[in-house]
Design a protein around this motif. Structure first.
Motif, short mmCIF file in Angstrom:
data_model
loop_
_atom_site.label_atom_id
_atom_site.label_comp_id
_atom_site.label_asym_id
_atom_site.label_seq_id
_atom_site.Cartn_x
_atom_site.Cartn_y
_atom_site.Cartn_z
N CYS A 410 0.66 -1.22 0.00
CA CYS A 410 -0.16 -0.06 0.18
C CYS A 410 0.89 1.24 0.08
N CYS A 411 1.88 1.42 0.72
CA CYS A 411 2.70 2.51 0.88
C CYS A 411 4.33 2.72 0.92
N HIS A 412 4.57 3.90 0.75
CA HIS A 412 6.15 3.83 0.70
C HIS A 412 6.59 5.14 1.31
N VAL A 413 7.87 5.19 1.53
CA VAL A 413 8.56 6.48 1.93
C VAL A 413 9.56 6.80 0.75
N ARG A 414 9.39 8.45 0.50
CA ARG A 414 10.38 8.90 -0.18
C ARG A 414 10.63 10.44 0.08
N PRO A 415 11.74 10.97 -0.42
CA PRO A 415 11.83 12.37 -0.12
C PRO A 415 10.68 13.36 -0.58
N HIS A 416 10.41 14.33 0.11
CA HIS A 416 9.54 15.56 -0.01
C HIS A 416 9.89 16.72 0.47
N GLY A 417 11.15 17.04 -0.06
CA GLY A 417 11.66 18.40 0.43
C GLY A 417 11.72 19.02 -1.16
N ARG A 418 12.49 20.19 -1.01
CA ARG A 418 12.57 21.26 -2.10
C ARG A 418 13.59 20.61 -3.03
N ASP A 419 14.67 20.05 -2.55
CA ASP A 419 15.90 19.49 -3.13
C ASP A 419 16.74 18.83 -1.96
N SER A 420 17.95 18.30 -2.27
CA SER A 420 18.59 17.40 -1.51
C SER A 420 19.09 18.29 -0.23
N LYS A 421 19.26 19.48 -0.42
CA LYS A 421 19.52 20.54 0.67
C LYS A 421 18.53 20.72 1.74
N LEU A 439 1.03 7.10 -0.62
CA LEU A 439 0.32 5.59 -1.09
C LEU A 439 0.79 5.13 -2.59
N ASN A 440 1.10 3.84 -2.78
CA ASN A 440 1.68 3.43 -3.99
C ASN A 440 0.92 3.70 -5.05
N ALA A 441 1.22 3.95 -6.37
CA ALA A 441 0.23 4.06 -7.43
C ALA A 441 -0.47 2.99 -7.99
N GLY A 442 0.29 1.97 -8.09
CA GLY A 442 -0.45 0.50 -8.11
C GLY A 442 -1.71 0.21 -7.41
#
Length: 455
Positions: A410-421, A439-442
């Motif tokens: 169902c779910c995952h985690v990934r970056p949600h910032g403006r950039d790597s800084k 939430l996973n696209a699939g």
């Protein structure tokens, strides 16, 4: 202050006398307005504060009698906690329980003659500000109000009736054991038992069901007219629409626009003027215009039902154009907070109105459907596993290692910032890019197909 046995400071048979006496509590505490010296631990006995208000302020002996607290006036006294939100506002901390459901009897009732409606005809509602480190004697009374279910706006009463019938229909079908709080919008059948093993008989099945009680949802209690939320605007109802349920009303508003593209809708509602940049939240603005609500107002019916509108763009393949993200989390807070107390858990329990746009052969997205969605209970367990796994990684010093979509259905985690800084500190002192749960696209593809087929 009257003592037990002396003449009461109000007329027990007069509704106005009771109400005006209750109003003296507003803005005060039980310590200030009574001779109470202590209140039993509210964490061990949730009814202890209400019992103290009854006994020390209204001089009513605590009992388990099913009759109204003020028998002569037919008024039921209810106390309910409020909580302070992160933005400083107030909201209802809990649902308002009205009374137990008797599965054997409720199938013989109509909504209008039901025990639930009878119990909710005259409620004296006293709302206090709950604060975790405060002595209950010092809880401040914020609101004192009379609530009459039959006196609610016609649209609210229509939705509550539909909710009641949805639950009772399950009992009629021998499926009381399948009742869920997610079945309904304003009124719910919440579990109510000393422990999770308690079961009750139902009339049309040999399977025993969890004991449940009728309750108005916390979101409804927060958003009742003139209560805790400012700048609310209701969806306008025309002639013959007063008794529509919420989803019927919403679909009737959207139906004339099905098949139009985002650009066509934008132009229709004044967002497509030449030389003007298209707003990033164009689809959200279109939703509000279709419902006849101002851009900056809260939608009253959505607030009452705890519904968040969400635009879903579906590609020709059936996959959502974007995964569904939530606000970024704080690594310290994630490490310290178990799933059941987390913001993520509240997002998973949230109801969403999916406003669906589907890609056509020319690559344009056309408005195609609206449907209510809430994560099924079985999938919530999967979401909890994702949360707890990410929490474990943060605690063990591996915050940089996100839970991937291949690890959870169902779910995952990934970056949600403006950039790597754009980073936040972890409990170990290093800086890691901001992240959030998605939430996973699939998974969303399957859920959108399920609810749009159903609707």
């Amino acid at each position: 202050m009257a003592e037990k046995g002396e003449a009461l400071p109000y007329d027990r048979g007069d509704k106005q006398s009771i109400y005006h006496y209750a109003l003296n509590l507003r803005g005060s505490t039980l310590r200030e307005k009574s001779d109470a010296e202590q209140v039993a631990d509210i964490r061990r006995n949730k009814g202890s504060f209400g019992n103290a208000v009854e006994y020390y302020y209204f001089f009513i002996d605590n009992n388990s009698d099913s009759a109204p607290d003020f028998k002569e006036a037919g008024i039921e006294l209810k106390t309910t906690p409020l909580k302070r939100n992160k933005d400083g506002g107030l909201s209802s901390k809990e649902r308002l329980v009205i009374g137990m459901i008797d599965y054997m009897e409720v199938v013989n009732e109509t909504f209008e003659t039901s025990h639930m409606v009878e119990k909710a005809e005259d409620l004296l509602l006293i709302s206090y500000l709950w604060e975790p480190e405060t002595d209950p004697l010092d809880y401040r009374i914020e609101l004192v109000e009379m609530v009459d279910l039959k006196g609610l706006p016609e649209g609210d009463l229509a939705q509550i009736k539909d909710d009641w019938e949805t639950v009772v229909d399950k009992v009629h079908d021998g499926r009381a054991h399948e009742i869920s709080g997610s079945d309904t919008l304003y009124l719910e059948a919440c579990t109510k038992a000393a422990n999770s093993s308690v079961r009750r008989k139902q009339p049309f099945s040999d399977i025993e069901a969890k004991p449940r009680a009728w309750a108005l949802k916390a979101s409804f209690m927060t958003a009742m007219p003139n209560r805790l939320i400012e700048n609310m605007q209701a969806i306008g109802r025309g002639e013959g629409e007063g008794a529509m349920t919420l989803i019927e009303l919403v679909r009737s508003r959207f139906a004339p626009y099905f098949g139009l593209t985002e650009a066509e809708l934008g132009a229709r509602f004044g967002y497509g003027k030449e030389g003007r940049r298209k707003p990033k939240n164009l689809c959200a603005l279109i939703t509000r215009r279709i419902l006849g609500v101002s851009d900056d107002a809260k939608i009253e019916e959505f607030e009452k039902a705890g519904i968040v509108p969400k635009t879903m763009r579906i590609k020709r393949s059936g996959m959502p154009k974007e995964s569904m993200s939530f606000p970024h989390f704080d690594y310290f807070e994630l490490a310290e907070t178990p799933y059941e107390d987390s913001d993520f858990a509240s997002y998973m329990e949230q109801k969403y109105l999916f406003v669906v746009y589907r890609e056509d052969g020319a690559g344009e997205y056309r408005l195609s459907d609206v449907a209510l969605w809430q994560m099924p209970e079985g999938d919530v367990d999967e979401a909890e596993r994702c949360y707890e796994e990410m929490r474990r990684r943060v605690i063990e010093g591996h915050a940089q290692n996100s839970v991937r979509s291949s690890e959870n259905r169902c779910c995952h985690v990934r970056p949600h910032g403006r950039d790597s800084k754009d980073t936040l500190p972890t409990p170990q002192g290093d800086m890691v890019v901001k992240k959030c749960f998605w939430l996973n696209a699939g998974y969303l593809k399957g859920e959108v197909e399920r609810i749009t087929k159903r609707s």
